[in-house]
Design a protein around this motif. Sequence first.
Motif, PDB file in Angstrom:
ATOM      1  N   PRO A  50      11.828  -0.502  -9.043  1.00 56.87           N
ATOM      2  CA  PRO A  50      13.075  -1.016  -9.622  1.00 56.87           C
ATOM      3  C   PRO A  50      14.254  -0.817  -8.693  1.00 56.87           C
ATOM      4  O   PRO A  50      14.262   0.064  -7.833  1.00 56.87           O
ATOM      5  N   CYS A  51      15.241  -1.644  -8.874  1.00 64.56           N
ATOM      6  CA  CYS A  51      16.493  -1.547  -8.131  1.00 64.56           C
ATOM      7  C   CYS A  51      17.623  -1.668  -9.154  1.00 64.56           C
ATOM      8  O   CYS A  51      17.615  -2.616  -9.948  1.00 64.56           O
ATOM      9  N   PRO A  52      18.576  -0.742  -9.239  1.00 63.60           N
ATOM     10  CA  PRO A  52      18.859   0.339  -8.291  1.00 63.60           C
ATOM     11  C   PRO A  52      17.797   1.427  -8.288  1.00 63.60           C
ATOM     12  O   PRO A  52      16.805   1.324  -9.000  1.00 63.60           O
ATOM     13  N   ASN A  53      18.042   2.440  -7.479  1.00 69.86           N
ATOM     14  CA  ASN A  53      17.018   3.422  -7.169  1.00 69.86           C
ATOM     15  C   ASN A  53      16.400   4.034  -8.416  1.00 69.86           C
ATOM     16  O   ASN A  53      17.075   4.258  -9.420  1.00 69.86           O
ATOM     17  N   MET A  54      15.097   4.311  -8.336  1.00 71.78           N
ATOM     18  CA  MET A  54      14.352   4.826  -9.477  1.00 71.78           C
ATOM     19  C   MET A  54      14.610   6.298  -9.726  1.00 71.78           C
ATOM     20  O   MET A  54      14.172   6.835 -10.756  1.00 71.78           O
ATOM     21  N   TYR A  55      15.320   6.985  -8.832  1.00 71.12           N
ATOM     22  CA  TYR A  55      15.546   8.416  -8.994  1.00 71.12           C
ATOM     23  C   TYR A  55      16.997   8.783  -9.302  1.00 71.12           C
ATOM     24  O   TYR A  55      17.247   9.819  -9.918  1.00 71.12           O
ATOM     25  N   PHE A  56      17.951   7.970  -8.867  1.00 70.21           N
ATOM     26  CA  PHE A  56      19.350   8.377  -8.931  1.00 70.21           C
ATOM     27  C   PHE A  56      20.171   7.433  -9.801  1.00 70.21           C
ATOM     28  O   PHE A  56      19.840   6.259  -9.956  1.00 70.21           O
ATOM     29  N   ARG A  57      21.281   7.973 -10.322  1.00 70.27           N
ATOM     30  CA  ARG A  57      22.192   7.186 -11.144  1.00 70.27           C
ATOM     31  C   ARG A  57      23.065   6.306 -10.264  1.00 70.27           C
ATOM     32  O   ARG A  57      23.175   6.499  -9.057  1.00 70.27           O
ATOM     33  N   ARG A  58      23.721   5.358 -10.898  1.00 73.90           N
ATOM     34  CA  ARG A  58      24.539   4.400 -10.165  1.00 73.90           C
ATOM     35  C   ARG A  58      25.686   5.092  -9.424  1.00 73.90           C
ATOM     36  O   ARG A  58      25.987   4.757  -8.279  1.00 73.90           O
TER      37      ARG A  58
END
Length: 552
Positions: A210-218
């Motif tokens: 997925p995009c945005p990153n799958m680990y971090f918040r916007r």
Amino acid sequence: MGCATVSPVPACGARERGAVVLWLLLASSLFVCNSAILVDSAESHSTFTCEPIGLRMCQNLPYNITFMPNLLEHYDQQTAALAMEPFHPMVKLQCSPALRPFLCSLYAPVCAEYGRVALPCRALCTHSRRDCQKLMDMFGVSWPEEMDCNRFPDCDEPYPRAEDLLTNTNTTDHSTKAVQRDYGFWCPRELKVDPELGYSFLGVRDCSPPCPNMYFRREELTFARYFIGVVSIVCLSATLFTFLTFLIDVTRFRYPERPIIFYAVCYMMVSLVFFLGFLLEDGVACNAASPAQFKASTITQGSHNKACTLLFMTLYFFTMAGSVWWVVLTITWFLAAVPKWGSEAIEKKALLFHASAWGVPGVLTVALLAMNKIEGDNISGVCFVGLYDVHTLRWFLLAPLCMDVLLGVALLLAGIMALNRVRMEIPLEKENQDKLVKFMIRIGVFSILYLVPLLTVVGCYLYEQAYRSVWETTWVQERCREYHIPCPYQVEQASRPDLVLFLMKYLMVLVVGIPSVFWVGSKKTCFEWASFFHGRRRKESTPLSPFILHAV
């Protein structure tokens, strides 16, 4: 005239086919089904034509043609396929042998005679819902209201017969056992991509992260994006200054220190790519979302995106070339210190140095393009390699960088030891000995300023490839219910990556290029720039000759 259920394999003789044709021509508008359980379905399908079944789940049935709209008012098979998608995991896991026939009898009902529509029997629905209830709870799938079992007829001969499907099968025990194991990763429909693209994610084809990153918040990604942008500007300024200083006086930087200039050019291009990624944001690294098709924004993979491919080629090629040029630099220092080669002798090997420094990265880049291993990086906005594929990270990043570090450090230590032996054993004049000491100090400082960031980058890659599977399993565990996919069973270790790790990696990737400015940073460089600007102003202020004035 009553409506009868349709047999799985209808057999029609010539007389029957003639009757059907006559019926189609003369009585199409007069047909009325007087069975209470079929009134709604018959009214909904007063006009339809048979068409081949294209639904993947309903292949290899006793019949191969259906009609649209179906019994649930889906007007084409594409819409029916999207509606059936939540049930795919249950069908694949075979929670109930009655589930697939039941679903196909609703979403792709048999097309035998005009206006003759049959509902599945209630027993088929009851068996399917009962046996698959636990799996549906695990996947977060609810039984649709339009599939309420009370709506279907209670008939003696189920279609197909549930008794035949359930013979000698304890479906309740089967479904209970099925829940108690790990099913692996199932690609959510939001992350599925066109099969022609050749994407893969977590070992599943036709899937993308997925995009945005799958680990971090916007907000974390925004901070990281600006952080990388600022550092890239600093590195770009330092390396560009080094390259322009070389252009002012090309003869000043001869071998063995000439490789520093090419090293600076490589990291100038690397910082330029990261700066472009800062400006482009997610425009290149991510594919656009398609809400109409239930598709989320996903990571760009492969070489179909020309802008992503260009950024990857530039970034990877010059990253590898920069590390090779550092090895070449240590080789030239070794040749100057141990065999005592002069500048002219080393310069004769320049063609070999260039072939190695540009050829090896070129071969690696072409190999990655052929393997279609390009991946978008939605943290920095660029495209690189090894961001989601651990094997590619291991063999195309860690292995070359570690080899360059080991070879460069060995040659560097041998050269420094040789220079120190010259200083200790051979008597030199005070001025020459001071120059030699300063040269050794500059080599040592430059090497430390290069090796510390590079070793930090290698350490980040090693840590990342060691914990990548743990991070991915944790992500699946946290998002499985949202995506309606199987959750991991008995997760032994759960961990999320820290943003600091990625910030440190990008910082050190860019800082590696800054040491070049310390090599050219001297009084002589200041004098050259002062002379350059002074000579330019003097040239601009030179009055025009009378001949030119007369011509004007």
